[in-house]
Design a protein around this motif. Structure first.
Motif, PDB file in Angstrom:
ATOM      1  N   LEU A 136       0.831  -1.208   0.000  1.00 26.92           N
ATOM      2  CA  LEU A 136       0.000   0.000   0.000  1.00 26.92           C
ATOM      3  C   LEU A 136       0.866   1.258   0.000  1.00 26.92           C
ATOM      4  N   GLU A 192       0.837   4.375  -2.785  1.00 25.06           N
ATOM      5  CA  GLU A 192       0.930   5.817  -2.530  1.00 25.06           C
ATOM      6  C   GLU A 192       2.038   6.453  -3.355  1.00 25.06           C
ATOM      7  N   ARG A 245       1.408   9.336  -6.148  1.00 20.02           N
ATOM      8  CA  ARG A 245       2.052  10.660  -6.078  1.00 20.02           C
ATOM      9  C   ARG A 245       2.787  10.975  -7.373  1.00 20.02           C
ATOM     10  N   HIS A 297      -2.359   8.881 -10.112  1.00 17.72           N
ATOM     11  CA  HIS A 297      -3.302   7.821  -9.756  1.00 17.72           C
ATOM     12  C   HIS A 297      -2.552   6.496  -9.700  1.00 17.72           C
ATOM     13  N   TRP A 345      -5.337   1.305   6.676  1.00 22.14           N
ATOM     14  CA  TRP A 345      -4.845   2.264   5.693  1.00 22.14           C
ATOM     15  C   TRP A 345      -5.911   3.248   5.230  1.00 22.14           C
ATOM     16  N   LEU A 346      -7.101   2.759   4.978  1.00 24.02           N
ATOM     17  CA  LEU A 346      -8.157   3.606   4.404  1.00 24.02           C
ATOM     18  C   LEU A 346      -8.426   4.881   5.208  1.00 24.02           C
ATOM     19  N   THR A 388      -6.445   6.700   6.758  1.00 24.14           N
ATOM     20  CA  THR A 388      -5.312   7.635   6.664  1.00 24.14           C
ATOM     21  C   THR A 388      -5.296   8.423   5.360  1.00 24.14           C
ATOM     22  N   LEU A 389      -6.106   8.024   4.396  1.00 23.14           N
ATOM     23  CA  LEU A 389      -6.025   8.623   3.061  1.00 23.14           C
ATOM     24  C   LEU A 389      -6.348  10.110   3.010  1.00 23.14           C
ATOM     25  N   LYS A 434      -3.500  12.329   3.908  1.00 23.18           N
ATOM     26  CA  LYS A 434      -2.399  12.232   2.944  1.00 23.18           C
ATOM     27  C   LYS A 434      -2.752  12.877   1.609  1.00 23.18           C
ATOM     28  N   PHE A 464      -5.158  11.762  -0.445  1.00 21.69           N
ATOM     29  CA  PHE A 464      -5.612  10.760  -1.408  1.00 21.69           C
ATOM     30  C   PHE A 464      -7.116  10.572  -1.307  1.00 21.69           C
ATOM     31  N   VAL A 465      -7.704  10.181  -2.422  1.00 24.54           N
ATOM     32  CA  VAL A 465      -9.122   9.851  -2.448  1.00 24.54           C
ATOM     33  C   VAL A 465      -9.287   8.614  -3.326  1.00 24.54           C
ATOM     34  N   LEU A 466     -10.141   7.710  -2.901  1.00 28.52           N
ATOM     35  CA  LEU A 466     -10.438   6.544  -3.731  1.00 28.52           C
ATOM     36  C   LEU A 466     -11.456   6.943  -4.782  1.00 28.52           C
TER      37      LEU A 466
END
Length: 99
Positions: free
Chosen positions: A45, A49, A53, A57, A75-76, A78-79, A82, A84-86
Motif C-alpha cells: 500500500l 501511494e 504521487r 493515480h 490504511w483507508l 489515513t487517506l 495524505k 488521497f481519495v479513492l
C-alpha cells in the motif's frame, strides 16, 4: 465496457489487444497480496501511494484475505490526511481517443 489488465503474466497481451479493439483500458500498478500477511500488504500500500504521487493515480488489485482486509482497514482512514481519495476504476481508464 472496460478492460482492466491485472498483469499477472509479464507478457500479457490483454491491454494492447483491448486498445486495438477500441475498448477503454487500464492496468494494475500494484498487486497487494502476493504475500497476504497484513505487514506485507501495508508495504504494498505504501508503493500504491508512491505510484499515485508520481503519476496522479494508481490501480491496485488484491483479494479479500484476512491480512489484506486488516491492512486496508488500517490504511483507508489515513487517506484524507495524505491527500488521497479513492475513485472508481472508470476515473483512471485510458479512452481509445486519448491514447
Amino acid at each position: 465496457l472496460l478492460f482492466l489488465d491485472s498483469r499477472t503474466a509479464p507478457d500479457s497481451v490483454g491491454a494492447p489487444l483491448a486498445r486495438k479493439l477500441g475498448m477503454v483500458v487500464t492496468t494494475r500498478d500494484v498487486f497487494l497480496d502476493n504475500d497476504d500477511h497484513a505487514d506485507k500488504v501495508s508495504r504494498q500500500l505504501a508503493i500504491v501511494e508512491q505510484v499515485a504521487r508520481r503519476r496522479g493515480h494508481a490501480v491496485a488489485i488484491g483479494h479479500p484475505h484476512d491480512g489484506t482486509l486488516d491492512a486496508l482497514d488500517r490504511w483507508l482512514p489515513t487517506l484524507p490526511a495524505k491527500g488521497f481519495v479513492l475513485v472508481p476504476i472508470t476515473a483512471v481508464v485510458t479512452h481509445p481517443a486519448n491514447g
